[in-house]
Write an enzyme that holds these catalytic residues in place. Structure first.
Site, mmCIF file in Angstrom:
data_model
loop_
_atom_site.group_PDB
_atom_site.id
_atom_site.type_symbol
_atom_site.label_atom_id
_atom_site.label_comp_id
_atom_site.label_asym_id
_atom_site.label_seq_id
_atom_site.Cartn_x
_atom_site.Cartn_y
_atom_site.Cartn_z
ATOM 1 N N GLU A 48 0.833 -1.207 0.000
ATOM 2 C CA GLU A 48 0.000 0.000 0.000
ATOM 3 C C GLU A 48 0.868 1.257 0.000
ATOM 4 O O GLU A 48 0.605 2.215 -0.730
ATOM 5 C CB GLU A 48 -0.923 0.017 1.227
ATOM 6 C CG GLU A 48 -1.923 -1.137 1.307
ATOM 7 C CD GLU A 48 -2.959 -1.111 0.188
ATOM 8 O OE1 GLU A 48 -3.085 -0.080 -0.514
ATOM 9 O OE2 GLU A 48 -3.662 -2.136 0.015
ATOM 10 N N ASN A 52 1.185 3.921 -3.035
ATOM 11 C CA ASN A 52 0.870 5.342 -2.808
ATOM 12 C C ASN A 52 1.968 6.241 -3.366
ATOM 13 O O ASN A 52 1.682 7.273 -3.978
ATOM 14 C CB ASN A 52 0.707 5.624 -1.316
ATOM 15 C CG ASN A 52 -0.678 5.306 -0.807
ATOM 16 O OD1 ASN A 52 -1.577 4.970 -1.575
ATOM 17 N ND2 ASN A 52 -0.869 5.407 0.500
ATOM 18 N N ARG A 106 -10.047 5.031 -7.078
ATOM 19 C CA ARG A 106 -9.432 4.169 -6.068
ATOM 20 C C ARG A 106 -10.260 4.127 -4.787
ATOM 21 O O ARG A 106 -11.077 5.006 -4.541
ATOM 22 C CB ARG A 106 -8.012 4.676 -5.772
ATOM 23 C CG ARG A 106 -7.103 4.561 -6.998
ATOM 24 C CD ARG A 106 -5.656 4.783 -6.647
ATOM 25 N NE ARG A 106 -5.176 3.863 -5.633
ATOM 26 C CZ ARG A 106 -4.808 2.626 -5.865
ATOM 27 N NH1 ARG A 106 -4.868 2.135 -7.083
ATOM 28 N NH2 ARG A 106 -4.380 1.865 -4.880
#
Lengths: 149, 111
Positions: A48, A52, A106
């Site tokens: 994650e 990002n 998203r």
């Protein structure tokens, strides 16, 4: 805290390197007595954070660099740092809200997963200044080791 | 890592293999959307038996396709999710809206 081991890697901001990062950090973390479930959680958290950096930090531009560092302290505390020199986060609190995303396509669950799977998540970022995400996880029963000394 | 699909009993059966993260999300999204655009089916069965990892990028594709079939009046189901994938589906709440089955036949019956 006594540093037991550390590693650092940097790689191009391309999607294929997200897997490289999470597998490498999980392999590093496997030196500790984490369970397989813990290692799965660490993989998701790293995935994650690196995603990002690529998607939000560098706006999917493959020409930049993401740096991942990890360290083991006292043989029972894992600290991971994912950093980029991208766009930075203007409002960190808002960015960390569940289901918030600057991209409407998203889900906005990246930070939620990081917070669920790690004992502590720290974000150091400002607009135009890049982003540094620290993920800290102690061995089960060692949560008090995540307190600052 | 990849995606393949077939039409079976009025359902688009999509099999995904490998890690379901941002590296493959767009490819899988486009593959499924192209099939839905053909207009032959509006139900999707997503076979995750051979998916060893999923993060929010993969979840985004699943949820986006769910929204699409819902608008079309269709249904969606997931089969074969491994424990670590199932955990992510549970934690994100996706399992509350998209039914997960261990046995594919049960999924087809429900659809």
């Amino acid at each position: 805290m006594k540093l037991s081991n550390k590693m650092a890697m940097e790689f191009s901001s391309i999607p294929d390197n997200v897997a490289l990062a999470r597998v490498t950090v999980a392999a590093f973390a496997s030196q500790m007595d984490f369970t397989l479930e813990d290692l799965d959680e660490i993989k998701v958290a790293v995935s994650e954070a690196v995603s990002n950096s690529i998607i939000h930090g560098y706006l999917n531009n493959p020409g930049f660099v993401v740096v991942v560092r990890a360290a083991i302290y006292n043989d029972n505390l894992l600290e991971i740092e994912i950093s980029d020199n991208g766009t930075g986060i203007e409002d960190i609190e808002q960015a960390m809200e569940p289901a918030y995303s600057s991209n409407p396509e998203r889900m906005g669950l990246g930070f939620s997963f990081m917070q669920s799977f790690m004992d502590k998540v720290e974000v150091d970022s400002a607009q135009g200044q890049g982003t540094k995400v620290r993920l800290i996880k102690g061995l089960t029963g060692s949560k008090n080791n995540t307190q600052e000394n | 890592m990849g995606v393949a699909s077939e039409y079976k009993e009025g359902v688009l059966r999509v099999k995904i293999t490998g890690d379901f993260d941002m590296a493959v999300a767009d490819k899988i999204r486009c593959h499924i959307d192209e099939k839905l655009d053909e207009g032959r089916v509006r139900n999707i069965l997503m076979d995750l038996t051979d998916v060893g990892f999923i993060d929010s990028s993969g979840l985004g594709v699943i949820l986006g396709r769910y929204k699409r079939v819902t608008v079309l009046g269709g249904k969606m189901a997931i089969t074969g999710a491994q424990p670590q994938v199932r955990r992510i589906l549970e934690l994100s709440g996706v399992e509350k809206i998209i039914r997960c089955y261990e046995i594919e036949d049960e999924a087809f019956k429900a659809m």
